[in-house]
Design a protein around this motif. Structure first.
Motif, PDB file in Angstrom:
ATOM      1  N   ALA A 180       0.588  -1.250  -0.211  1.00  0.00           N
ATOM      2  CA  ALA A 180       0.095  -0.253  -0.270  1.00  0.00           C
ATOM      3  C   ALA A 180       0.835   1.589  -0.171  1.00  0.00           C
ATOM      4  O   ALA A 180       0.354   1.869   0.449  1.00  0.00           O
ATOM      5  CB  ALA A 180      -0.878   0.054   1.225  1.00  0.00           C
ATOM      6  N   GLY A 181       1.983   1.169  -0.515  1.00  0.00           N
ATOM      7  CA  GLY A 181       3.419   2.028  -0.451  1.00  0.00           C
ATOM      8  C   GLY A 181       3.603   2.564   0.902  1.00  0.00           C
ATOM      9  O   GLY A 181       4.315   4.163   1.441  1.00  0.00           O
ATOM     10  N   GLU A 182       3.500   1.175   2.636  1.00  0.00           N
ATOM     11  CA  GLU A 182       3.373   2.391   3.752  1.00  0.00           C
ATOM     12  C   GLU A 182       4.721   1.844   4.200  1.00  0.00           C
ATOM     13  O   GLU A 182       5.193   0.010   4.207  1.00  0.00           O
ATOM     14  CB  GLU A 182       2.334   2.567   4.304  1.00  0.00           C
ATOM     15  CG  GLU A 182       2.981   2.660   5.875  1.00  0.00           C
ATOM     16  CD  GLU A 182       1.333   2.652   6.196  1.00  0.00           C
ATOM     17  OE1 GLU A 182       1.692   2.348   7.928  1.00  0.00           O
ATOM     18  OE2 GLU A 182       0.698   3.081   6.167  1.00  0.00           O
ATOM     19  N   TYR A 183       6.098   2.049   4.470  1.00  0.00           N
ATOM     20  CA  TYR A 183       6.612   1.471   4.475  1.00  0.00           C
ATOM     21  C   TYR A 183       7.758   2.280   6.390  1.00  0.00           C
ATOM     22  O   TYR A 183       7.620   2.923   6.454  1.00  0.00           O
ATOM     23  CB  TYR A 183       8.013   2.109   4.161  1.00  0.00           C
ATOM     24  CG  TYR A 183       9.478   1.307   4.108  1.00  0.00           C
ATOM     25  CD1 TYR A 183       9.887  -0.168   3.192  1.00  0.00           C
ATOM     26  CD2 TYR A 183      10.737   1.434   5.147  1.00  0.00           C
ATOM     27  CE1 TYR A 183      11.244  -0.692   3.808  1.00  0.00           C
ATOM     28  CE2 TYR A 183      11.969   1.275   4.873  1.00  0.00           C
ATOM     29  CZ  TYR A 183      12.073   0.001   4.125  1.00  0.00           C
ATOM     30  OH  TYR A 183      12.972  -0.751   3.909  1.00  0.00           O
ATOM     31  N   ASN A 184       7.621   1.290   7.675  1.00  0.00           N
ATOM     32  CA  ASN A 184       7.555   1.418   8.325  1.00  0.00           C
ATOM     33  C   ASN A 184       9.026   0.359   9.337  1.00  0.00           C
ATOM     34  O   ASN A 184       9.001  -0.300   8.924  1.00  0.00           O
ATOM     35  CB  ASN A 184       5.968   0.804   9.383  1.00  0.00           C
ATOM     36  CG  ASN A 184       4.958   1.039   8.616  1.00  0.00           C
ATOM     37  OD1 ASN A 184       5.295   2.854   9.358  1.00  0.00           O
ATOM     38  ND2 ASN A 184       3.740   0.373   8.336  1.00  0.00           N
ATOM     39  N   LEU A 185       9.363   1.719  10.531  1.00  0.00           N
ATOM     40  CA  LEU A 185      10.497   0.855  10.637  1.00  0.00           C
ATOM     41  C   LEU A 185      10.248   1.887  11.945  1.00  0.00           C
ATOM     42  O   LEU A 185       9.884   1.962  12.035  1.00  0.00           O
ATOM     43  CB  LEU A 185      12.011   1.983  10.371  1.00  0.00           C
ATOM     44  CG  LEU A 185      11.826   1.467   8.750  1.00  0.00           C
ATOM     45  CD1 LEU A 185      13.113   2.513   8.051  1.00  0.00           C
ATOM     46  CD2 LEU A 185      12.852  -0.077   8.851  1.00  0.00           C
ATOM     47  N   ALA A 186      10.745   0.680  12.584  1.00  0.00           N
ATOM     48  CA  ALA A 186      11.204   0.658  14.811  1.00  0.00           C
ATOM     49  C   ALA A 186      12.526   0.919  14.887  1.00  0.00           C
ATOM     50  O   ALA A 186      12.657  -0.360  14.213  1.00  0.00           O
ATOM     51  CB  ALA A 186       9.959   0.138  15.357  1.00  0.00           C
ATOM     52  N   MET A 187      12.812   1.753  15.214  1.00  0.00           N
ATOM     53  CA  MET A 187      14.596   2.187  15.525  1.00  0.00           C
ATOM     54  C   MET A 187      14.734   1.856  17.276  1.00  0.00           C
ATOM     55  O   MET A 187      14.191   2.843  17.873  1.00  0.00           O
ATOM     56  CB  MET A 187      15.151   3.763  14.764  1.00  0.00           C
ATOM     57  CG  MET A 187      17.123   3.524  15.156  1.00  0.00           C
ATOM     58  SD  MET A 187      17.722   4.408  14.046  1.00  0.00           S
ATOM     59  CE  MET A 187      16.390   5.459  14.380  1.00  0.00           C
ATOM     60  N   LYS A 188      15.596   1.724  17.368  1.00  0.00           N
ATOM     61  CA  LYS A 188      15.617   1.285  18.574  1.00  0.00           C
ATOM     62  C   LYS A 188      16.866   1.733  19.149  1.00  0.00           C
ATOM     63  O   LYS A 188      18.020   0.986  18.939  1.00  0.00           O
ATOM     64  CB  LYS A 188      15.692  -0.059  19.498  1.00  0.00           C
ATOM     65  CG  LYS A 188      15.819   0.406  21.739  1.00  0.00           C
ATOM     66  CD  LYS A 188      15.647  -1.164  21.989  1.00  0.00           C
ATOM     67  CE  LYS A 188      16.871  -1.459  22.852  1.00  0.00           C
ATOM     68  NZ  LYS A 188      16.759  -2.678  23.552  1.00  0.00           N
ATOM     69  N   ILE A 189      17.051   2.516  20.084  1.00  0.00           N
ATOM     70  CA  ILE A 189      19.294   2.811  19.627  1.00  0.00           C
ATOM     71  C   ILE A 189      19.689   3.189  20.977  1.00  0.00           C
ATOM     72  O   ILE A 189      18.473   3.432  22.252  1.00  0.00           O
ATOM     73  CB  ILE A 189      18.978   4.494  19.694  1.00  0.00           C
ATOM     74  CG1 ILE A 189      18.522   5.099  17.699  1.00  0.00           C
ATOM     75  CG2 ILE A 189      20.266   5.230  19.444  1.00  0.00           C
ATOM     76  CD1 ILE A 189      18.101   6.428  17.927  1.00  0.00           C
ATOM     77  N   GLU A 190      20.497   2.512  21.344  1.00  0.00           N
ATOM     78  CA  GLU A 190      21.005   2.535  22.584  1.00  0.00           C
ATOM     79  C   GLU A 190      22.527   2.791  22.806  1.00  0.00           C
ATOM     80  O   GLU A 190      23.937   2.715  22.356  1.00  0.00           O
ATOM     81  CB  GLU A 190      22.020   0.699  22.912  1.00  0.00           C
ATOM     82  CG  GLU A 190      22.709   0.750  24.264  1.00  0.00           C
ATOM     83  CD  GLU A 190      23.256  -0.601  24.681  1.00  0.00           C
ATOM     84  OE1 GLU A 190      23.375  -0.914  25.783  1.00  0.00           O
ATOM     85  OE2 GLU A 190      22.667  -1.695  23.788  1.00  0.00           O
ATOM     86  N   PHE A 191      22.548   4.096  23.511  1.00  0.00           N
ATOM     87  CA  PHE A 191      23.710   5.089  23.643  1.00  0.00           C
ATOM     88  C   PHE A 191      24.753   4.230  24.688  1.00  0.00           C
ATOM     89  O   PHE A 191      24.251   3.785  25.861  1.00  0.00           O
ATOM     90  CB  PHE A 191      23.159   6.444  24.753  1.00  0.00           C
ATOM     91  CG  PHE A 191      22.401   7.502  23.605  1.00  0.00           C
ATOM     92  CD1 PHE A 191      22.963   7.776  22.247  1.00  0.00           C
ATOM     93  CD2 PHE A 191      21.003   7.264  23.971  1.00  0.00           C
ATOM     94  CE1 PHE A 191      21.904   7.700  21.385  1.00  0.00           C
ATOM     95  CE2 PHE A 191      20.339   8.149  23.265  1.00  0.00           C
ATOM     96  CZ  PHE A 191      20.828   8.144  22.032  1.00  0.00           C
ATOM     97  N   VAL A 192      26.003   4.046  24.599  1.00  0.00           N
ATOM     98  CA  VAL A 192      26.737   3.463  25.461  1.00  0.00           C
ATOM     99  C   VAL A 192      28.234   4.453  25.017  1.00  0.00           C
ATOM    100  O   VAL A 192      28.884   5.811  25.224  1.00  0.00           O
ATOM    101  CB  VAL A 192      27.969   2.495  24.881  1.00  0.00           C
ATOM    102  CG1 VAL A 192      28.540   1.617  25.980  1.00  0.00           C
ATOM    103  CG2 VAL A 192      26.076   1.100  23.946  1.00  0.00           C
ATOM    104  N   GLY A 193      28.042   4.997  26.933  1.00  0.00           N
ATOM    105  CA  GLY A 193      28.995   5.547  27.706  1.00  0.00           C
ATOM    106  C   GLY A 193      27.921   5.967  29.083  1.00  0.00           C
ATOM    107  O   GLY A 193      27.157   6.025  29.275  1.00  0.00           O
TER     108      GLY A 193
END
Length: 131
Positions: free
Chosen positions: A83-96
């Motif tokens: 249907a033209g929908e591109y869904n991404l879920a991004m999980k970011i982990e900061f190390v420091g």
């Protein structure tokens, strides 16, 4: 310059050369490939992750933040892709040894990544010419 070249291994495996660097692409076995390299969707997703990580690293460096590294996991929901929908879920982990305030500052910078802005706020116009 980007150059695509069919590789000797597998019907869909491609070698992509970008400014002297080489990347491989393939498709999964269930669609006829050998799954020997990321598929085009994976390469697009990795572009988002790499651009985001570099944007955040540059910001942290300029601010003198103790950011050692960044881990990014991306999950794609392709159930609405037709249907033209591109869904991404991004999980970011900061190390420091970042403070909560620094983590919040970094979280606020995520959408400044050029690829993130393009994928989440823009529309794509692609012109194709064949020779």
């Amino acid at each position: 310059m980007i150059q695509l070249q069919k590789n000797d291994t597998g019907i869909y495996r491609q070698r992509i050369r970008i400014d002297g660097h080489e990347i491989l692409a393939d498709v999964k076995a269930d669609v006829g490939g050998e799954d020997s390299a990321p598929d085009p969707h994976g390469l697009l997703d990795s572009s988002l992750a790499a651009c985001t990580a570099i944007t955040l690293t540059m910001f942290a460096k300029r601010r003198g933040m103790p950011l050692d590294s960044i881990n990014i996991d991306i999950e794609r929901d392709d159930s609405k892709e037709k249907a033209g929908e591109y869904n991404l879920a991004m999980k970011i982990e900061f190390v420091g040894s970042l403070s909560e305030e620094q983590k919040q500052q970094l979280a606020g910078i995520v959408e400044k990544c050029p690829i993130h802005k393009l994928l989440s706020h823009g529309s794509f116009n692609i012109t194709t010419t064949t020779v």
